[in-house]
Enzyme design. Structure first.
Site, PDB file in Angstrom:
ATOM      1  N   GLU A 197      -2.372  -5.234  -3.442  1.00 20.81           N
ATOM      2  CA  GLU A 197      -1.381  -4.516  -2.635  1.00 20.81           C
ATOM      3  C   GLU A 197      -0.308  -5.457  -2.106  1.00 20.81           C
ATOM      4  OE1 GLU A 197      -3.957  -0.818  -0.777  1.00 20.81           O
ATOM      5  OE2 GLU A 197      -4.094  -2.778   0.187  1.00 20.81           O
TER       6      GLU A 197
ATOM      7  N   ASP B  85       0.837  -1.202   0.000  1.00 19.54           N
ATOM      8  CA  ASP B  85       0.000   0.000   0.000  1.00 19.54           C
ATOM      9  C   ASP B  85       0.875   1.256   0.000  1.00 19.54           C
ATOM     10  OD1 ASP B  85      -2.371   1.661   0.383  1.00 19.54           O
ATOM     11  OD2 ASP B  85      -1.748   1.828   2.460  1.00 19.54           O
TER      12      ASP B  85
END
Length: 232
Positions: A124, A52
């Site tokens: 992610e 992320d």
């Protein structure tokens, strides 16, 4: 399943992992680990945390350089649209990542494999694994294939909308006639490139290209904005 993923990554993106355990971890959900307590498995959440952050940085830098005149508020909105759950979920499906997630039986039966939040997490975590295995340059190559072309395809035009921005700039002191004209269509039928010019009161400002007339118009407006905002 992971071997099939490695083959897919190799054939589609020319990505070859050195540390296969990272890829295992990135595609393993906690429910699978709980059902296999004797295998000493890890699940994706820690790598997702890293992925992320890596995506936020790379997308932010790309937008900052691509749109040198775009205000901070609009950059923030555009980044938010590109790195949100819905976008990452779509990217994960385009990459076939949904096929390779290791889930517990209960989660599989509940349809978790197609759950948007899970697909976002997996995208992610894959980025985190790729970063750990091969560094930032490898992640940048991947997102230039998977994410950044969506800007040219018009996926985020509802946020960028250079045409409205150009209209506001030109008409702030009175009415101005703004026209977009198709200049040319080039290339094979399944991969056409459109060129569009934009004029203000019949004076040509700029041209833009794209794989659709809509995108070409937005790019022409963006070019005009950059020219008009240059210091004289």
């Amino acid at each position: 399943m992971i071997k099939a993923l490695e083959d897919d990554l190799s054939q589609t993106f020319d990505i070859h992992f050195n540390n296969h355990a990272l890829l295992d971890e990135a595609f393993t959900q906690a429910s699978y680990v709980n059902e296999h307590p004797h295998q000493e498995l890890k699940f994706y959440e820690r790598i997702e945390f890293l992925g992320d952050a890596v995506l936020q940085l790379i997308v932010s830098e790309y937008l900052f350089k691509r749109y040198p005149e775009m205000p901070q508020g609009k950059l923030t909105r555009l980044r938010a649209a590109m790195v949100c759950e819905a976008s990452f979920s779509d990217f994960a499906k385009e990459c076939h990542f949904d096929q390779y997630i290791r889930l517990g039986k209960g989660e599989e039966k509940s349809g978790a494999r197609q759950r948007s939040s899970l697909l976002c997490d997996i995208f992610e975590s894959f980025i985190g694994a790729l970063y750990l295995d091969q560094g930032r340059a490898a992640v940048e190559r991947f997102v230039r294939i998977v994410i950044f072309p969506k800007l040219d395809e018009g996926k985020f035009d509802h946020i960028i909308d250079h045409k409205s921005e150009l209209q506001e700039l030109l008409q702030k002191n009175g009415d101005v006639e703004i026209d977009y004209e198709l200049v040319s269509e080039e290339g094979p039928e399944n991969d056409l490139i459109f060129t569009v010019s934009v004029t203000a009161d019949h004076k040509k400002l700029a041209t833009g290209t794209g794989h659709s007339k809509k995108v070409a118009e937005q790019n022409a407006a963006n070019q005009a904005l950059q020219l008009l905002r240059r210091p004289k």
